[in-house]
Each structure stands twice: as structure tokens, then as C-alpha cells.
Design a protein around this motif. Structure first.
Motif, short mmCIF file in Angstrom:
data_model
loop_
_atom_site.label_atom_id
_atom_site.label_comp_id
_atom_site.label_asym_id
_atom_site.label_seq_id
_atom_site.Cartn_x
_atom_site.Cartn_y
_atom_site.Cartn_z
N HIS A 23 11.76 3.57 12.10
CA HIS A 23 11.53 2.50 13.08
C HIS A 23 10.09 1.95 13.04
O HIS A 23 9.85 0.83 13.48
N GLY A 24 9.17 2.76 12.50
CA GLY A 24 7.77 2.36 12.57
C GLY A 24 7.21 1.70 11.33
O GLY A 24 6.13 1.11 11.37
N LEU A 25 7.96 1.80 10.21
CA LEU A 25 7.47 1.22 8.96
C LEU A 25 8.34 0.04 8.55
O LEU A 25 9.51 -0.03 8.93
N PRO A 26 7.79 -0.87 7.76
CA PRO A 26 8.61 -2.00 7.30
C PRO A 26 9.79 -1.52 6.47
O PRO A 26 9.68 -0.50 5.77
N PRO A 27 10.93 -2.22 6.52
CA PRO A 27 12.09 -1.83 5.71
C PRO A 27 11.71 -1.84 4.23
O PRO A 27 10.96 -2.70 3.77
N LEU A 28 12.25 -0.85 3.51
CA LEU A 28 11.97 -0.75 2.08
C LEU A 28 13.27 -0.40 1.36
O LEU A 28 14.00 0.49 1.80
N THR A 29 13.58 -1.13 0.29
CA THR A 29 14.77 -0.83 -0.51
C THR A 29 14.39 -0.86 -1.98
O THR A 29 13.41 -1.49 -2.37
N ASN A 30 15.22 -0.17 -2.80
CA ASN A 30 14.99 -0.25 -4.24
C ASN A 30 15.83 -1.40 -4.81
O ASN A 30 16.50 -2.12 -4.07
N SER A 31 15.81 -1.55 -6.12
CA SER A 31 16.48 -2.70 -6.74
C SER A 31 17.99 -2.64 -6.60
O SER A 31 18.67 -3.65 -6.77
N GLY A 33 19.38 -1.87 -3.78
CA GLY A 33 19.68 -2.15 -2.38
C GLY A 33 19.73 -0.90 -1.51
O GLY A 33 20.07 -0.97 -0.33
N GLN A 34 19.36 0.25 -2.07
CA GLN A 34 19.36 1.48 -1.28
C GLN A 34 18.14 1.49 -0.36
O GLN A 34 17.03 1.19 -0.79
N ASP A 35 18.34 1.86 0.89
CA ASP A 35 17.23 1.96 1.84
C ASP A 35 16.37 3.17 1.49
O ASP A 35 16.89 4.27 1.30
N THR A 36 15.07 2.97 1.42
CA THR A 36 14.17 4.06 1.01
C THR A 36 12.93 4.18 1.89
O THR A 36 12.10 5.06 1.67
N GLY A 37 12.80 3.34 2.90
CA GLY A 37 11.59 3.32 3.72
C GLY A 37 11.33 4.61 4.45
O GLY A 37 10.18 5.10 4.48
N GLN A 91 19.69 7.84 4.11
CA GLN A 91 18.44 8.35 3.54
C GLN A 91 18.25 9.85 3.77
O GLN A 91 17.35 10.45 3.18
N ILE A 92 19.09 10.44 4.61
CA ILE A 92 18.87 11.84 4.98
C ILE A 92 19.07 12.78 3.79
O ILE A 92 18.20 13.60 3.47
N GLU A 93 20.21 12.67 3.13
CA GLU A 93 20.49 13.59 2.02
C GLU A 93 19.48 13.44 0.87
O GLU A 93 18.96 14.44 0.37
N ALA A 280 12.10 8.09 -9.92
CA ALA A 280 12.57 6.97 -10.75
C ALA A 280 13.77 6.30 -10.08
O ALA A 280 13.87 5.07 -10.01
N GLU A 281 14.68 7.13 -9.57
CA GLU A 281 15.90 6.58 -8.96
C GLU A 281 15.59 5.74 -7.72
O GLU A 281 16.17 4.67 -7.52
N TYR A 282 14.67 6.24 -6.89
CA TYR A 282 14.36 5.52 -5.65
C TYR A 282 13.17 4.57 -5.81
O TYR A 282 12.76 3.93 -4.86
N GLU A 283 12.63 4.54 -7.03
CA GLU A 283 11.62 3.55 -7.43
C GLU A 283 10.32 3.67 -6.65
O GLU A 283 9.74 2.68 -6.21
N PHE A 284 9.87 4.93 -6.49
CA PHE A 284 8.54 5.19 -5.96
C PHE A 284 7.61 5.29 -7.17
O PHE A 284 7.37 6.36 -7.71
N LYS A 285 7.12 4.15 -7.62
CA LYS A 285 6.49 4.05 -8.94
C LYS A 285 5.21 4.87 -9.05
O LYS A 285 4.96 5.52 -10.07
N ARG A 286 4.39 4.83 -8.01
CA ARG A 286 3.12 5.56 -8.09
C ARG A 286 3.37 7.05 -8.21
O ARG A 286 2.77 7.74 -9.05
N TRP A 287 4.28 7.58 -7.38
CA TRP A 287 4.59 9.01 -7.43
C TRP A 287 5.25 9.37 -8.76
O TRP A 287 5.00 10.44 -9.31
N HIS A 288 6.10 8.47 -9.26
CA HIS A 288 6.75 8.73 -10.55
C HIS A 288 5.70 8.84 -11.65
O HIS A 288 5.76 9.73 -12.51
#
Length: 929
Positions: A23-31, A33-37, A91-93, A280-288
Motif C-alpha cells: 500500500h505504501g510503494l508505487p505499483p510495480l510489475t514485470n514485463s 504483468g506480474q505484480d512485484t512491488g 506475491q506471497i508465495e 531474473a524471473e521477477y526482473e529485479f535487475k540490480r539484484w540479479h
């Protein structure tokens, strides 16, 4: 406390941060369309905590699904909260998976809230003299603060110690529960006392004391200086029950009976290979990039330490270099000249990848839409032959393409690799092509390397081993009811997708084969067993089996009649009509209305109606026995007698199952559509279903089954002299065991003693405890323990094997079959006792079950070779079910060929005890078994 030299025990309120991040961060999705915020927010917070505090102990705690004890106390508890949005739920699992891969313990305890788990663990840590830092945004946690427990809100970086609680709430931590009980909590729907707010609650608590003190001194309230103090005593008296209920609801438990030792809750070495795949799957590029850099620098150093099970599991996926593929280099072959050039390339290639694109996953119904090849990484092409969407370009004639490819595809000299290539072999068989020269299968390579590490589909393997995110079928075809079949997909999208499949298959093979080359036993299992078996299974699948649909229709009618009778009988015993398929209604009738004893509860605290519960109740209550029979017959009718006739293929008139090699952890085959493994054999109704499986005219069924194979493998693995002698002399091993355990001669063993010995023999294979044996034999636990003690006295080698297997599993992280198949046990060092015990049981059983699986696979290859080279017109291998093979044999040759089959199966492997195969003949499967 945070400046202490001793790093603290950090307890993270995962659920609190999950909601706040969402609720506190801007919505974030990968390419995709999966929610990742929310995932990003929580993981970022965890990384910051670890960097700042470098804790010696840490755990992340989440709320479990379902209700808690507070819901039982007060049905309106948290009733105002809206349902969790799907964008958050999804996003829980993934979040749990990432946190575990980071090496952090994740705790989800059914029936209680995360707060209660945190409270209990913080209390235990204090008892151990360990300082605790609770990371949360939940103000209720302030009640846990003391000299050893501090809160931190990572989103604001605010720390709350005893002084901080006083500053924020105007009261000390020990009065926070009373404060919440008085003023209530709209978020959690804790009612509190109407009219009491922050200031009046502070005045009451600081002026008089906690709830108990207030109710002992109601007359003193009027003397306090806050607005409404004169009328507050009457209000407090009126709402006393509500105030005390609110106190209970607001109290965080600190004494839960949970199975977590503080010392076991420590951060472990992160699984960087898995983190690389996940990032890679959730497209967190810096961490990847960060993880990839670590892996590149670390090389294979982790693999040398075989003492840690988690590191052993990494063996199957050493660090991949992030892959960049130029899809524009792929060719879509649309003209004769281009196609002829590719035929020439395939002719010259030492090895090439092949993949078919079709209209269906059902190999019998699938129509070929196109075929793709790859001869070198990046050099791939797709040959479309049946794309028929409006405006589709002209394509090469399918017959012309297959005719030109047939010599290459059927050549043993032209080596092929595929991903689940058995499917492609079956599809091509529909067009008169027998795919041969199958050298490798990437699905099987991954499975042989580590059956439990991950899924073995191409998308997962590409991420895991190549660091590459493939084009997913849903990306080009859509989802759900509107999903396109491949022939409807534009070649602009279909071409790169299909060519990539072949390209990735070849690249995967190169990586996986290099790994297998370093482990000779696994390499041999792949080449000598799994790949040849895929060819055998394909022939069996294409052959199919005849079923008598009229007989099944009659069985369905008979089952419907009996099911209806049982329903009436149960309703009569219950004294009311209800839905037997409704767990809730069944719980009400059995445990509330009829007051049957509650044997076990579900994680949510409701009385269980599971099969084992009903079995125990059935010993004393006929209604439980009837419900069990009702369930069994209903499942049989829905799964087999109603469904099998609908599964008859329109072209062949037969039912064609699908055998799966890469599903079970132990190497056993499974089957689907239909599942042949689950047709009951111990009851008459199940045997009747088997009677509907019939051979063609002029043939008989022969069923050949390994006798007591897992006990024989136990004798071989344990080397126990008593067991080895019993099998070598052809004794009835259950009688022999009874003779040893009960101290009587073989001739004097009673049927009850043999039954008990049989339960011990098979129980030990599956790690049964004395409690389990007592339950099975319906005897006191101490008597069952005495039987087991006597058994181990007579067969000491078995006990030594069991102890050795557990130790090997802990040391290596895996156990092995006789033939070197590795069975990884990731939970062998789990801090959770139940999971660890389960892994220890598997360490004992898996080598036996896995060896049995290897042996029947070897037997199938041996028998199939004999059939195809000598008697293909007289014998067909029809089905495989566990340790049994079913054949269709010409009546005139039944006895001769049955002897050959038994001999070949008994020679499939050499153990320290003889393998024995029992065979039967019949006009249907049941009669032959």
C-alpha cells in the motif's frame, strides 16, 4: 541495544511489511504483468536490516491462511478488513521463496497470528539472554518491549525502546495491552470501551493502573482530571465484559507450543543460483546483477563442500552466465531452396535439437503445425507447415517436408536432442515417422541430475541453467478460453518462439551434459536407462489399451445404486439428510450432533474427517465405515467408470495413457489421462474396473510382478545375514521374520504372527514408528515397541543400514540407489522436527523405492528389446504399474513367452538376493494379476 557488540536476534513481522510495502510503494510489475512491488519492498527491507545489523539469529514470520483462536473468541475480529487484493495475494508465495533462497528461516504457523509467534520467540530469546530486535510497523508489538526487546520500523528507521513506548503512547510497555483494550482498535475491530480515547485511556492507566486495578477502583475514576471522568465509572462498569474481551484480543501470546529452537533460527548461506533465477524471473535487475557477479567470482567453490545439504542441491545448477540471444538471427523457412539448405545442414550436423509445434498437448490428437531445429547455439530455424490464420503466408507442404526429413529423423546415425522428446516422437508417429537416434533429452538430464531441485520444464531450466527468460507460450497465445492454438499464431511471433525452443534445448544440453559427465553413475543412468526408456514408453503409449466400455457403463450403474444406498444408510444413522461431500456438514453431523470422538484437528482447529481419521472411527462406528465406502466408490465412479469410456481415442478405439519420467523424487514412473497407478486392487469395485481392461481377440493378458522387491532390496542394502539367508533359501520372508521375532519354528507360525511380521517388514521400509505399528496392528504401543526391538535384535544389519542412511543423508544431503541415482533430501537438517523426521524416513526408504524403480525400468528396456527383435507380432507390452508389467500375448504362445518375460525380468539386475517375478494369465487385467 542496537549499539551492542553482540548482533541481535531479529524477528521480522513479514505480514506487516508485506501490507505496508503493497500500500505504501508505487505499483510495480514485470514485463509479464506480474505484480512485484510488495516483493521488492519487503526484500529491500530485509537486505537493509541484514546489512545494518549482521544478526546471528533471524527469522521472518508471516500470518498463515485461515482463522485464528481470536476469531473463535470474537467472530467480528478483523471483520472490517477488506479481502486481500489478488495483486497482493499473488506475491506471497514468490516472496516466501525468495526469502528462503536468501537463507532466512520463514515461519508460517497455522491457527495463530505472526504477532503471537514473534511474541513467543522474543520471550524465549530473552530467557536465553539474547537481545531481540522486532522489525514491524505494528503498534500492538509495543507491548513486547522490555530491557531485551526493541522495535524498529524499517520504513521510517524509527527505533522504539522502553523510553520510545512512553513517548509514543504516554504509558510504559507493560500497560500497552490495557491501553489497546480501553480505546479499542478500528483496524482489528477490537471494540474497546465506547467513549475512551487516547487521553482518557492514558489518564486511567497512569492514574490508577491496568484493567484489573481500574475495576477494583471504579470509585477513583471521578477524581481523575480528564473530560468525562465523572461518568466514566458507569461506562466502564457497563462495558466491563467488552473491555476484558478486548484485553484478550489485544494480548500477544508469548507461550505458544511451537517447534522452533532459537539456536536453529540462524541465517544460512544464500542459494545464489536460485536467487539469480528468481531475480531474473521477477526482473529485479540490480539484484540479479549483484548475484551474478558473486557467482562469477565464486566459481564452483561451493560445490566442494558436501557437508551441507543446501549446497548439494546447488550441484544441479552452477552459476549460469546471463544469456543474450539474438532472435533476429533465427530463420523462418518458407521456400524450397531455404528448406533444402536446412536439410543439408541437418545431414552434416553431428547433433541437432528438434522440436515440434502442434495443436494439442494430447499426443494422439495433436496435429503438426511446424518443426524447428538447431544445429549450433544461435543457429536455429522454424519450418511452418500448417499456420492457417487469416493472411498467413504460403508455407511448404507438410507431406513434402516430412518426406524430406524422414530419412534424417529415422536415422540412428543422426543424433538428436529434445526437451521431453517422447512427445515429439509420438506426434511424428502419427505421420508415419519413427523418430530414432535420440541421444539426449534435456528434461531427463535435469531430472537425473537432481529430481527434487526444481521443475524440469524448459522455461524453468532456461532460467536456472542459462539465466535466460524464454518466450512463454502464454505470451504469444494468450490465456484461458480465448487461448489460441499454435496454427492460429502469427508467424512473426510463432517463428522466434519455436526456433528459440530448439536453440535453448541445444544450449541446455551442453550445460547439463557437462555436469553429468562429471558424475559417471548419473551419466550411465541417463544413457542406459532414462533415454532408452523414453522410446519404450512412447511405443506403449502409441499402442494404448482396449477397454470394454459396456462393462464400465454397467459398473457405473451398479456403483450409482450402491452410492445411493450408502447415502440413505448414513442419513438414517445420522438422523438427518446432509451432503456427504461437504466437509463442514460432515463435521457437524459426526462431531457435534453424534458426538463422535475427535481424533485429529485440521490446521484451522476443526475436527478432521480425513481418511486415516475415518479408518480409526470405523473400528467402533459403522457410520464412519459407510462414509469411507461412499467416498471410495464415488471417486471410482467419477475417475474411472464414468470417465474411461470418454477417453477412448476416435482413431484407435483405445485408451492412451501418458507416462511421466520426470515427476516423482524417487525415479518411479507416474501416469495420467488415465492414471493407471491409482486403480484400487484391494477391493472388489476396483478389481472390477481392471476387468474392463481387455486384450484384442486371439490374445491373452499376462501380468508379471516383482515379488517383495523392496524387501529384497532392503536385504541387499543392509547386508543382514538373516534376511539374505531367508531370501536365498526361498523362504516365506514374513514367516521367517515371525519365526525370529516370536521365537517359534517356521511350521508353528500362526496367521496372526505372520500378519504382524508382514506389518513390521513393510513398516520399517516406510519408517513406521512403534506408535504407527501399534495403530496398524491394534495393539498397545509398548507391545509394538517390543516387536520392533526383537526384530532389530534378530536383524541387526537392518538397524545399522537405517542409522547409516540417516548419517549419509546428513553428511551429503542425498542418498543413492544401488545404481547411483541420487535422491536429494533438502529437509534433512531442517529445524522443524516433523520435516526433519520426514526426510530421515525418506533417507531409509528412498534408496529401496528408487532401486525398485531403476530395476523395473531396466526390465522394460530388456523385455522391449526382446519383443522388437524377436516376437513383435506375438507380444506387446501394454502397461506399467509400480512393480508390474502387463502384456498382450497371442494365445498359442502364452506359456512360452510368459516364461521368457519372467526370466528377462529376473535377470534385469543382479543383487545379493534373487529377484523373483510372479506372472499370471487372464482374459482381462484383473484375472491376469
Amino acid at each position: 541495544m542496537t549499539d551492542s557488540k553482540k548482533p541481535p536476534f531479529i524477528l521480522v513481522d513479514g505480514s506487516s511489511y508485506l501490507f505496508r510495502a503493497f500500500h505504501g510503494l508505487p505499483p510495480l510489475t514485470n514485463s509479464k504483468g506480474q505484480d512485484t512491488g510488495a516483493i521488492y519492498g519487503v526484500v529491500n527491507m530485509l537486505k537493509s536490516l541484514i546489512k545494518q545489523y549482521n544478526p546471528t539469529h533471524m527469522a521472518v514470520i508471516f500470518d498463515a491462511k485461515g482463522k485464528t483462536f481470536r476469531d473463535e473468541i470474537y467472530k467480528e475480529y478483523k471483520a472490517n478488513r477488506p479481502a486481500m487484493p489478488e495483486e497482493l495475494r499473488s506475491q506471497i508465495e514468490p516472496l516466501h521463496t525468495i526469502i528462503k533462497a536468501m537463507g532466512l528461516p520463514v515461519i508460517v504457523e497455522p491457527g495463530v497470528e505472526a504477532d503471537d509467534v514473534i511474541g513467543t520467540l522474543a520471550c524465549r530469546a530473552t530467557e536465553h539472554g539474547i537481545d531481540t530486535l522486532i522489525s514491524t510497523g505494528d503498534k500492538d508489538m509495543a507491548q513486547l518491549v522490555n530491557e531485551n526487546v526493541t522495535l524498529i520500523n524499517t520504513m521510517t528507521n524509527q527505533i522504539m525502546d522502553i523510553e520510545g513506548v512512553n513517548t509514543k503512547f504516554g504509558i510504559p510497555p507493560e500497560l500497552v495491552i490495557d491501553f489497546l483494550a480501553l480505546k479499542g482498535d478500528k483496524v482489528d475491530n477490537i471494540p474497546g470501551v465506547p467513549g475512551v480515547g487516547d487521553k482518557s485511556a492514558q489518564a486511567l492507566l497512569n492514574g490508577i493502573g491496568g484493567i484489573d486495578a481500574i475495576y477494583e477502583n471504579l470509585d477513583s475514576i471521578a477524581d481523575l482530571s480528564f473530560r468525562g471522568s465523572k461518568s466514566m465509572a458507569a461506562k466502564m462498569q457497563e462495558y466491563e465484559e467488552q473491555a476484558r474481551l478486548s484485553y484478550t484480543l489485544a494480548t500477544i501470546s508469548i507461550d505458544l507450543d511451537i517447534d522452533y529452537e532459537i539456536d536453529a533460527l540462524r541465517p544460512k548461506t544464500p542459494d545464489n543460483q536460485q536467487l539469480q533465477r528468481l531475480f531474473a524471473e521477477y526482473e529485479f535487475k540490480r539484484w540479479h546483477s549483484e548475484v551474478s557477479a558473486l557467482l562469477t567470482g565464486a566459481g564452483d567453490s561451493n560445490d566442494s563442500d558436501s557437508s551441507d545439504a543446501s549446497k548439494q542441491n546447488e550441484d544441479s545448477s552452477d552459476s549460469p552466465t546471463a544469456l543474450t540471444i539474438d532472435k533476429s538471427a533465427y530463420e523462418v523457412v518458407l521456400d524450397e531452396k531455404q528448406f533444402d539448405q536446412w536439410v543439408e545442414k541437418l545431414n552434416k550436423a553431428a547433433l541437432f535439437a528438434v522440436d515440434t509445434e502442434t495443436t494439442s498437448l494430447n499426443y494422439m490428437d495433436a496435429e503438426l503445425v511446424g518443426i524447428s531445429f538447431c544445429i549450433e547455439p544461435g543457429i536455429a530455424a522454424y519450418v511452418p507447415v500448417a499456420h492457417d490464420y487469416p493472411g498467413a503466408p504460403e508455407q511448404l507442404d507438410r507431406d513434402r517436408v516430412l518426406s524430406a526429413l524422414k530419412p534424417i529423423l529415422e536415422s540412428k546415425k543422426h543424433l538428436k536432442v529434445g526437451q521431453h522428446i517422447k512427445y515429439d516422437k509420438n506426434v511424428l508417429a502419427n505421420y508415419g515417422i519413427t523418430l530414432d537416434g535420440i541421444g539426449f533429452d534435456t528434461m531427463l538430464e535435469s531430472y537425473v541430475l537432481n529430481s527434487t531441485a526444481q521443475r524440469h520444464d524448459m522455461d524453468s531450466l532456461a532460467l536456472s541453467y542459462l539465466g535466460h527468460k524464454t518466450i512463454h507460450f502464454e505470451d504469444i497465445a494468450g490465456k484461458g478460453a480465448k487461448q489460441l492454438t499454435f496454427n492460429q499464431i502469427d508467424l512473426a511471433e510463432a517463428g522466434p518462439y519455436a526456433a528459440e525452443d530448439a536453440d535453448i534445448t541445444l544450449r541446455l544440453h551442453k550445460v547439463l551434459w557437462e555436469k553429468l559427465n562429471n558424475i559417471e553413475e548419473l551419466k550411465q543412468l541417463l544413457i542406459d536407462v532414462e533415454v532408452p526408456l523414453a522410446n519404450v514408453l512412447a511405443r506403449m503409449e502409441q499402442q494404448g489399451v482396449l477397454i470394454d466400455s459396456q462393462q464400465l457403463a454397467q459398473q457405473s450403474q451398479d456403483l450409482a445404486t450402491r452410492i445411493s444406498e450408502l447415502e440413505k444408510e448414513v442419513h438414517e444413522e445420522a438422523g438427518e439428510a446432509f451432503n456427504l461431500g461437504s466437509t463442514k456438514q460432515l463435521q457437524h453431523v459426526l462431531f457435534e450432533k453424534m458426538a463422535l470422538p475427535i481424533i485429529k484437528k485440521t490446521p484451522k482447529g476443526a475436527p478432521s474427517t480425513s481418511e486415516d481419521v475415518l479408518q480409526e472411527l470405523a473400528l467402533d462406528y459403522s457410520i464412519a465405515h459407510k462414509i469411507m465406502e461412499y467416498r471410495g466408490l464415488t471417486k471410482l465412479k467419477n475417475t474411472y467408470t464414468d470417465k474411461l469410456p470418454k477417453m477412448i481415442n476416435h482413431r484407435t478405439g483405445r485408451v492412451h495413457t501418458s507416462y511421466h519420467q520426470a515427476v516423482t523424487a524417487t525415479g518411479r514412473l507416474s501416469s495420467t489421462d488415465p492414471n493407471l497407478q491409482n486403480i484400487p486392487i484391494r477391493n472388489e469395485a476396483g478389481r472390477r474396473v481392471r476387468q474392463a481392461f481387455v486384450p484384442r481377440d486371439g490374445y491373452k493378458f499376462v501380468a508379471a510382478d516383482y515379488s517383495q522387491i523392496e524387501l529384497r532390496i532392503m536385504a541387499h542394502l543392509s547386508g543382514d545375514k538373516g534376511l539374505l539367508d531367508a531370501f536365498a533359501q526361498g523362504k516365506d520372508v514374513h514367516k521367517a521374520t515371525a519365526s525370529e521375532v516370536f521365537g517359534v519354528s517356521l511350521e508353528d507360525v500362526s496367521s496372526d504372527q505372520r500378519r504382524s511380521a508382514k506389518a513390521i517388514n513393510f513398516g520399517l521400509i516406510y519408517g513406521m514408528s512403534a506408535f504407527g505399528l501399534a495403530k496398524q496392528l491394534n495393539i498397545p504401543r509398548h507391545e509394538a515397541q517390543k516387536y520392533m526391538d526383537l526384530y532389530f535384535e534378530r536383524y541387526p544389519g537392518v538397524l545399522e543400514y537405517m542409522d547409516r542412511s540417516r548419517e549419509v543423508a546428513k553428511e551429503k544431503g542425498y542418498v543413492e540407489t544401488v545404481f547411483g541415482r541420487r535422491l536429494y533430501l533438502p529437509d534433512i537438517k531442517a529445524s522443524n522436527g516433523a520435516r526433519r523426521k520426514g526426510a530421515e524416513r525418506a533417507a531409509i526408504n528412498a534408496p529401496m523405492q528408487g532401486t525398485a524403480a531403476d530395476i523395473i525400468k531396466m526390465a522394460m528396456i530388456k523385455v522391449d528389446d526382446w519383443i522388437t527383435t524377436s516376437v513383435s507380432d506375438e507380444v506387446t507390452m501394454m502397461m506399467q504399474v509400480h512393480d508390474e508389467l502387463v502384456f498382450e500375448i497371442k494365445e498359442a504362445h502364452v506359456e512360452e513367452h510368459m516364461r521368457n518375460i519372467v526370466s528377462l525380468m529376473e535377470q534385469a539386475a543382479v543383487l545379493n538376493v534373487p529377484l523373483v517375478v510372479e506372472a499370471g494369465v487372464g482374459k482381462n487385467w484383473d484375472e491376469a494379476h
